[in-house]
Motif scaffolding. Sequence first.
Motif: not given
Lengths: 251, 251, 251, 251, 251, 251, 251, 251
Positions: G64-72
Amino acid sequence: MTSSTLESLLADVAGGRIAVPEALAQLPSAVSGSALTAEATVDLDRARRCGFPEVVFAQGKTAAAVVEIFERQHASGQRCFATRVSDEQAAAVRVRFPEVLENPVARTVRVGAPPDIQGTVVVVTAGTSDRPVAEEALETLHWMGCETDLVVDVGVAGPHRLPAQLKRLERADAIVVAAGMEGALPSVVGGWVACPVIAVPTSVGYGASFGGLAALLGMLNSCASNVTVVNIDAGFKAGYVAGMIARGRAT
Amino acid sequence: MTSSTLESLLADVAGGRIAVPEALAQLPSAVSGSALTAEATVDLDRARRCGFPEVVFAQGKTAAAVVEIFERQHASGQRCFATRVSDEQAAAVRVRFPEVLENPVARTVRVGAPPDIQGTVVVVTAGTSDRPVAEEALETLHWMGCETDLVVDVGVAGPHRLPAQLKRLERADAIVVAAGMEGALPSVVGGWVACPVIAVPTSVGYGASFGGLAALLGMLNSCASNVTVVNIDAGFKAGYVAGMIARGRAT
Amino acid sequence: MTSSTLESLLADVAGGRIAVPEALAQLPSAVSGSALTAEATVDLDRARRCGFPEVVFAQGKTAAAVVEIFERQHASGQRCFATRVSDEQAAAVRVRFPEVLENPVARTVRVGAPPDIQGTVVVVTAGTSDRPVAEEALETLHWMGCETDLVVDVGVAGPHRLPAQLKRLERADAIVVAAGMEGALPSVVGGWVACPVIAVPTSVGYGASFGGLAALLGMLNSCASNVTVVNIDAGFKAGYVAGMIARGRAT
Amino acid sequence: MTSSTLESLLADVAGGRIAVPEALAQLPSAVSGSALTAEATVDLDRARRCGFPEVVFAQGKTAAAVVEIFERQHASGQRCFATRVSDEQAAAVRVRFPEVLENPVARTVRVGAPPDIQGTVVVVTAGTSDRPVAEEALETLHWMGCETDLVVDVGVAGPHRLPAQLKRLERADAIVVAAGMEGALPSVVGGWVACPVIAVPTSVGYGASFGGLAALLGMLNSCASNVTVVNIDAGFKAGYVAGMIARGRAT
Amino acid sequence: MTSSTLESLLADVAGGRIAVPEALAQLPSAVSGSALTAEATVDLDRARRCGFPEVVFAQGKTAAAVVEIFERQHASGQRCFATRVSDEQAAAVRVRFPEVLENPVARTVRVGAPPDIQGTVVVVTAGTSDRPVAEEALETLHWMGCETDLVVDVGVAGPHRLPAQLKRLERADAIVVAAGMEGALPSVVGGWVACPVIAVPTSVGYGASFGGLAALLGMLNSCASNVTVVNIDAGFKAGYVAGMIARGRAT
Amino acid sequence: MTSSTLESLLADVAGGRIAVPEALAQLPSAVSGSALTAEATVDLDRARRCGFPEVVFAQGKTAAAVVEIFERQHASGQRCFATRVSDEQAAAVRVRFPEVLENPVARTVRVGAPPDIQGTVVVVTAGTSDRPVAEEALETLHWMGCETDLVVDVGVAGPHRLPAQLKRLERADAIVVAAGMEGALPSVVGGWVACPVIAVPTSVGYGASFGGLAALLGMLNSCASNVTVVNIDAGFKAGYVAGMIARGRAT
Amino acid sequence: MTSSTLESLLADVAGGRIAVPEALAQLPSAVSGSALTAEATVDLDRARRCGFPEVVFAQGKTAAAVVEIFERQHASGQRCFATRVSDEQAAAVRVRFPEVLENPVARTVRVGAPPDIQGTVVVVTAGTSDRPVAEEALETLHWMGCETDLVVDVGVAGPHRLPAQLKRLERADAIVVAAGMEGALPSVVGGWVACPVIAVPTSVGYGASFGGLAALLGMLNSCASNVTVVNIDAGFKAGYVAGMIARGRAT
Amino acid sequence: MTSSTLESLLADVAGGRIAVPEALAQLPSAVSGSALTAEATVDLDRARRCGFPEVVFAQGKTAAAVVEIFERQHASGQRCFATRVSDEQAAAVRVRFPEVLENPVARTVRVGAPPDIQGTVVVVTAGTSDRPVAEEALETLHWMGCETDLVVDVGVAGPHRLPAQLKRLERADAIVVAAGMEGALPSVVGGWVACPVIAVPTSVGYGASFGGLAALLGMLNSCASNVTVVNIDAGFKAGYVAGMIARGRAT
């Protein structure tokens, strides 16, 4: 002493000249056969057992002890060789054996004629600073009676220098490669030749060479199949093994 | 390609069949002579250069790659040998080369007839656990065409066991000694024989053996002059160098 | 002070000569019983507790401090012993105690008569350069009152030399073995005898001996069951433990 | 074989029943006297030479090999002991020797009655996690025939716990101290007692304990004179040496 | 037992209720005062001596042992805390103490109300992966009764992130900094604040981080004067010392 | 310069005395506020930021540089302190500041009156040779304005010596323990007291102490919860952190 | 927020819209400018400061953290890149960004179009097993927008293979060389070319390669002047620096 | 010799002036093209191959050898540069080349005019003691023809000092950072800039810095993407790579 070998001891037993209990007591020294002297235990039997006389590692010995061992070997008709010789030790040997052959770069002394030449060893260095280690190997090879050739300063940073010397390498029965720093040269040499390569790491370098550790590890991990390794700065041992290979089995 | 060697390339130049610029461009591949294929760079020239064909270090390769290299070597008339072979890799080779010789203890596979037997190598182990490393050395020696003898379980803690085997050691042209823990056996063997000893430290032990480091350091510091060292668990390399010594120079 | 032991302190409490709060305050020094002086804390109680008086590790102390500790021990009727003694320290002791026994090779000084001889310790060295460490062990054993025997130069590269000395080894209650380089000798000695072997690695060697580390690791990994190890160059400690074993429990 | 000892061989020579050349050939096996079998070299002579029978280090051996060695020892009237035993090995021994004594915490098996009790060894642990190493030492001591006492969980962080156990420590002829982490306990124990302390570092800890290295170095540098050291997790060797000390010299 | 303290023991001696010899025998346990139980030695006196109750290092203990220690501490009115707790151990504690506070990231369990809040500790991490170590420190601080603040992900590669948090750092009485890889963050934090910084290297990283060794060495060599270091991954100890500093001396 | 702080710079912007582009250019030096001089960058702001002025690590600096930094600090009304001072550097400082306080054992110089005394730090040494490191810590504490007490020669080999000094230890707000060899003393001290213990390994020892590495690892693995560690021989840092703890937060 | 840069903050101060005290409080976050979010601190300013957006080191992060960083990053118009990606993390990214470019050998994911191609980097491997590290470097270079060329299997044991590829090497603006075992290849490459060589040691090997340490030390000691080194297996960093060199300074 | 290049050799073959067998024999030296002299192998071809002439590593060479190499380079129209120069070597060069540029802090000598200035490199040091390493880098850059800037004494313990110098750093095409102790500065610099950072660990420090090992490991584990590392104290190599980057590809 007549029963200095196992055979004569057993013959004495068989002939009734020595009783069994006494034979049991004499057995150990008969087996060892060392000439025990006041200060030093000289292994006079080694030439028979291992093919070459004992070599003196002079570091930490007194000059008198080095001379005494040489005298004892000389008296037994063996030729003498010492490594890691200090100036003081060399001088003491020179007084007693004026015919001594000294090599101050190699820090070796030799007394007595070498055997007939047999086999060829090429000694290779990566850089100028590896020279003392190479010289120790060369002196060892002269003492053993090998033909030698010295190829210097062909480290991998000048990658064209080694191929230019291939003809000389191909003449070797065994090759000694001395290198410090990253110790890459033995791997490259190993890939060009069809004889064993004895790699000797030198303590040349600084920082993360850690006194030759980097070169040592590099050589142990060499991807060339024909590379074996000796101790850091062990020019003598590298030369000795190379010479043994080049001469074939001693008889 | 007809100009696959330097000589034919030069002949083509001399004969005017190839212009100088084109020759310059072809020179590198003529020098290298490698058979570049899709996935692997097989060094088919190595047998000529180094006396023996290339040996495959299978660890980290796909099973397909191992088979492909074997096929290419086989097509060139070279015999094949791979070490550190997994079960999957061995199975793939077996499908393609049903005549394969497998040694699951050594983790090796061999394809193709060895050359005529030449030279004798004795492989010695300190303990039972050093056996896999010894087997890798033995397989290498069989592939090279050497006579071999295996002396097991003669570590120094039972100091009378080694002397009982001296007759067998004295037959060797070269000796491989595999030992873990303190790695003392090569020094003792070295003191008894007149041929080179290739010491291979094994990762057998625990605690302060640090995965074979203790044995490695012990062997590098061996006081026996005829001992050289290879990497930890490097049975292949120990066997290879010993075999090269025993056979003498390849021609 | 009359209440210098626990017993007398408690007796004083029982007899009402010391009140409980005062006794609580005196308890720590009664327990410790050290003779605290200006500069040094001399452990005069150690002979009772540990069987032998305190030994002075002179390295890093002033010559005056060494003399002062000796004086205090001497005044208490204890015999004195110091190791790692510099020339300056030895001279200062000699001025104050002309009867001192000095061993410049061991770098030790002793004052006072040793106890009656009890037990036998054999000290063995692999090479000539291990002699200073062996001498430190011997001096320690003389101070403890043990019979000693010194067997020199029986390293494993001359494998026949040790068996020739087995009779002497078999007389030992404990054996100290000092060896540098690969440190293999204790393992071999251990396999021949039925008493504990105290192995002391020496910093003799070069390159990958790393100041004795190779020998230390080798000895720790010894496959002989009866080998224990002390610090590099720790001749004193090796001698001390061997002497303690040879004399049996102190009373 | 009648000439299985040196004495009878020599008697045969003296009596003319064996010729000298034949005696020379038989000498090595007469010296060694090992019972060479199909798979294993069992050192049946060790009890005479070293005071106790050979102990099997089971790690890396097959279950069959362990059983075979036990059978051979058993047939010779020797008691059997193996360490680092896997579940599979223990089960195989149990099938063949239902009377086996197993200790799954120590990972040992024993077969045969111990000798009469002689000497006392106290085994001390710094923490609960050092227990397996302590148990290996205890089993060794039971096999050797020593009285034992186990003092647990007296590490230096609770400095009042050790003094409360001094009476038990003072009864010991030798003390084994097992400790991980900083390995400080042997030094403290050593300062309280008048017998040798065998320190065994354990791999208990994390981070900069580096698998027991921190404890090992701490113990080697112990400022207590009576502390010697064995390999990391070497409960067997610690127990063996302590037992040897406690029993006095075997005869 | 009425003489469980030194004072009452001495009073009994003074009052004649205990004879001197008996008092001598009771003295050690009076000094130690530990509540010795069947399996575990719980240091119930530690809160008085060191300011906080004993903390259980659960790794290598059985679940039953953890529960037993907690029960004993609980019965003495002490609060309980265990680190390096496995799932099985946590479950066993939960059955016995349903009110337990568990932190699966920190791998800790706590039972019993913390003391009144006193002092502030800020815990800082260089990266997301250092979180478990930070959580262990935080749990320790909650158990000790400190106010805490967690500042995450302010490693030096984003050098602007730390200054943005200076206001939070300046509120601290002590700061814990957890960092892996090069371990540079404590030096930078140390240069900004006027309180002690407890640096805890983490095993986060790969390659030449060597399991946290690089970070450990970096922190030990920190050029910031106010940085001290604990073991790799030792979140508990970092939190403990920081909490001790923040609360001031316990009474 | 009037805008030497951020506040005055912003006030100038608000008052229109400095334009925004110019303010942007001045911002970095306003933030840093260092007094940049010819040769040295003196951190005059550190006292405000970190509670104490900058301390000079003299090793590797010229004598002139040390004097120049002292002059600049002195001119700013700060007191001066330098560590690792050579004889030449000390002499140069003495010429310029005759009132200097020199400690040749600690190799430190101080100029300027210390602040009012606040807090108590006890410095403990294991042996006589640890004294220089202890003295460096003491000088640091005097410069910081802490009351100090020095307890010497209470290493663990004399286990009764430390308990006799407990009353002195219990007075401490923080304790510095300097020890070489096995570095066990901090663990033992830590188990007796309720304040932080700053452990400083010293390079005292030989052989496997590896220049203090053994003591360093021992202290990092201490089983006592209140022990943190600084670099080998880092008496200054140990004293600094202990002093910071003892004085509480600077304001 | 309108005052998100220093300039606008200062403008607000100059315009009287923000008072000086408030500006002082806002200054840190204005300097840092990070987009602080719930779980992650994304350094959105890095592209401006360092030339390229932040790259996610996925090891130890939740999917989830990886996805969140990518989204940002994606929301800010930046392209996204993550290394050391697990299967689970890759799957999570694929769900959110179906257009993702995955490389399972390199263990990387990329989202977003690379910039225009600029500069050429050649990636060279010594053996087949170094491929994953090389792939990580290649993916990094694709993300940065460099032309790449991959030359495999040209280790020094086949010394003729590298010269055959010199034409390809000479096209490079920077070269990445990945090698395990002895790590000799970068030295040889360095001697042939006129651009920087980034050497990346791999953990390929066994025994004394010590997880890549041998290759690392070899590369650090390279005698070729143009060789620099990154961490073991650090394909990303090697590619990043090579790409930065090849593209020239970002603007 | 007219056929000193490959092209002319091939032309001779094509023209029939050289027969094929002779051409085969001449090929190796044509490939290497080194000017082989009596004592030294000077790589006069390196400038063409690698962009810059060979640099002399003077350590371990005789003064005469350094002068001879310089003479040969000078005769070929190349400029000369030597590092690690002793006083004696510098004097010998000065006698022969009075125009020599010497830097005794860097221990370098240069002869011959540098090329036109191209590119900018900033050299940064953490502390005053890192100056000699920085000077070696600067001399290398002057010899290569780069503009340089030296930023000193901006170590992380004064975290405000580096941001004050950012404007200078931003001008760089490449940055060299020399730092000892924990070696944290390259990571911090790397986080602020958009060019490659060459980190050079220095042997500045004491105790657990282990001669620069701590800084080396720290830099290898740097979390900044643009940091590569060279050997400890390798100012020359850091400068060389930075210069090569700054100048762009040589032609």
